[in-house]
Enzyme design. Structure first.
Site, PDB file in Angstrom:
ATOM      1  N   ARG A   1     -20.532   6.082   3.725  1.00  0.00           N
ATOM      2  CA  ARG A   1     -21.487   6.799   2.535  1.00  0.00           C
ATOM      3  C   ARG A   1     -22.422   5.662   2.033  1.00  0.00           C
ATOM      4  O   ARG A   1     -22.302   4.698   2.152  1.00  0.00           O
ATOM      5  CB  ARG A   1     -20.616   7.385   1.448  1.00  0.00           C
ATOM      6  CG  ARG A   1     -19.982   8.633   1.777  1.00  0.00           C
ATOM      7  CD  ARG A   1     -20.904   9.844   1.784  1.00  0.00           C
ATOM      8  NE  ARG A   1     -20.128  11.186   1.973  1.00  0.00           N
ATOM      9  CZ  ARG A   1     -20.306  11.674   3.158  1.00  0.00           C
ATOM     10  NH1 ARG A   1     -20.621  11.250   4.297  1.00  0.00           N
ATOM     11  NH2 ARG A   1     -19.803  13.018   3.296  1.00  0.00           N
TER      12      ARG A   1
ATOM     13  N   HIS B   1     -28.984  10.299   7.635  1.00  0.00           N
ATOM     14  CA  HIS B   1     -27.735  10.965   7.680  1.00  0.00           C
ATOM     15  C   HIS B   1     -27.549  11.935   8.641  1.00  0.00           C
ATOM     16  O   HIS B   1     -27.315  13.011   8.688  1.00  0.00           O
ATOM     17  CB  HIS B   1     -27.359  11.731   6.323  1.00  0.00           C
ATOM     18  CG  HIS B   1     -26.141  11.935   5.854  1.00  0.00           C
ATOM     19  ND1 HIS B   1     -25.468  11.869   4.573  1.00  0.00           N
ATOM     20  CD2 HIS B   1     -25.071  12.268   6.570  1.00  0.00           C
ATOM     21  CE1 HIS B   1     -24.425  11.861   4.605  1.00  0.00           C
ATOM     22  NE2 HIS B   1     -23.983  12.300   5.954  1.00  0.00           N
TER      23      HIS B   1
END
Ligand code: NAP
Ligand code: GLV
Length: 309
Positions: free
Chosen positions: A224, A272
């Site tokens: 993350r 992502h």
């Protein structure tokens, strides 16, 4: 009575989900198409907003479309006591494995340099380093981290792992807990981060820890964005402590157009996409859990929302 699985996804893949659940006895409904007062049994969601579940105290299980559940842990988002099952499925694991193996090999074989040499029409060779002289460390030896380590094994890299709890995995030297972090980092020519975003892991990829990597190490963060202190990364690249970074996740997504990360010569940015949930293979994981629930058996991969993953 037919049970209802409501789906709320950022991507329009409803028809794929319907096809994936064709063997089940569930009725699938788009969250947006739910009628006033319509009862639902299960929900499959990526990013719920506060109040989303207020009108649905009857929900039995919340399924996360992602492996990470950090975006669900805000105040007043989840109803009390409803289990949250995170995503663990073949293609999500394979996708991450491909991404990590590809990025490790790409840097191990100096490909970013050769791509530049080609642009420069320059015939230059860099002495090859055998994989057996490289160490790869993985922070977060969970489902994804373990699969990536195992996929790197046949190349002959030396493998290191770090998690919260102690583990014994054949072929991997494993460390655990904050007190063993620097010892593990001191080995890693390549550091792959596959930690979840929690109170403990936020900004763990900071100068204080990353200086324990050997000089010229490569960082790959697909966990993350909140794990990384971006300014610390830039300064470690500036003074050559790190030689390159591959970033798939960012504190702010989409990455702002004026971010210095976009055109840094030593940074690879991907939006992502390291890995994505595939309906066809995820349905099995969800359907298995629903059948376990119906039988009164424990569910698999229930997130501990207090711990944060
Ligand atoms: P997982 O199976 O829950 O594994 C998490 C690992 O992190 C575990 O090994 C855990 O240790 C370790 N960990 C957690 N907190 C820690 C701490 N404070 N100190 C040390 N280790 C800690 O999760 P997963 O399925 O592998 O997924 C990992 C993460 O990948 C997700 O949370 C998500 O953020 C990210 N992800 C990214 C993408 C992408 O496309 N970029 C796709 C999927 C997932 P223990 O084993 O001791 O519990
Ligand atoms: C993606 O980031 C996931 O958590 O599955």
């Amino acid at each position: 009575m037919t049970e209802v699985l409501a789906i709320r996804s950022d991507f329009e893949r409803f028809d794929e989900w319907v096809e994936a659940f064709r063997e089940s006895d569930l009725e699938l409904v788009r969250w947006e198409d739910l009628k006033e007062g319509q009862a639902i049994d299960y929900v499959l969601v990526w990013q719920p907003n506060p109040g989303m579940f207020d009108q649905h105290p009857e929900i039995k299980i919340i399924f996360s479309i992602g492996a990470g559940v950090d975006h669900m842990s805000g105040k007043n988002i989840l109803p009390e006591g409803v289990p949250v099952v995170r995503m663990v499925e073949t293609n999500l694991t394979l996708g991450m494995t491909e991404y990590v193996v590809y990025q490790v090999l790409r840097h191990h074989r100096f490909m970013p340099h050769y791509e530049q040499f080609q642009r420069d029409r320059s015939w230059k060779e860099i002495m090859q380093v055998p994989a057996s002289r490289r160490n790869v460390g993985i922070m977060g030896m969970g489902v994804l981290g373990t699969a990536c380590a195992q996929a790197l094994m046949p190349f002959g890299f030396h493998l290191f792992g770090w998690s919260r709890s102690e583990k014994h995995i054949e072929g991997i030297k494993h460390y655990h807990g904050p007190e063993q972090l620097h010892a593990m980092l001191s080995h890693c020519d390549f550091l792959v981060c596959l930690l979840p975003n929690t109170r403990e892991t936020r900004h763990i990829l900071c100068k204080e820890h990353l200086v324990h990597l050997p000089r010229h190490a490569v960082l790959i963060n697909a966990g993350r964005g909140s794990l990384l202190v971006e300014d610390d990364l830039l300064s470690l690249l500036e003074n050559d402590h790190l030689s390159a970074a591959v970033l798939d996740v960012f504190e702010e997504e989409p990455l702002p157009v004026d971010s210095p990360l976009w055109n840094h010569p030593a940074i690879t940015v991907t939006p992502h996409i390291a890995s994505m949930t595939v309906p066809e293979t995820s349905a099995e994981h969800i359907w298995t859990n629903i059948k376990l629930y119906r039988l009164g058996h424990p569910l698999t991969h229930v997130a501990d929302m207090k711990r944060g993953y």
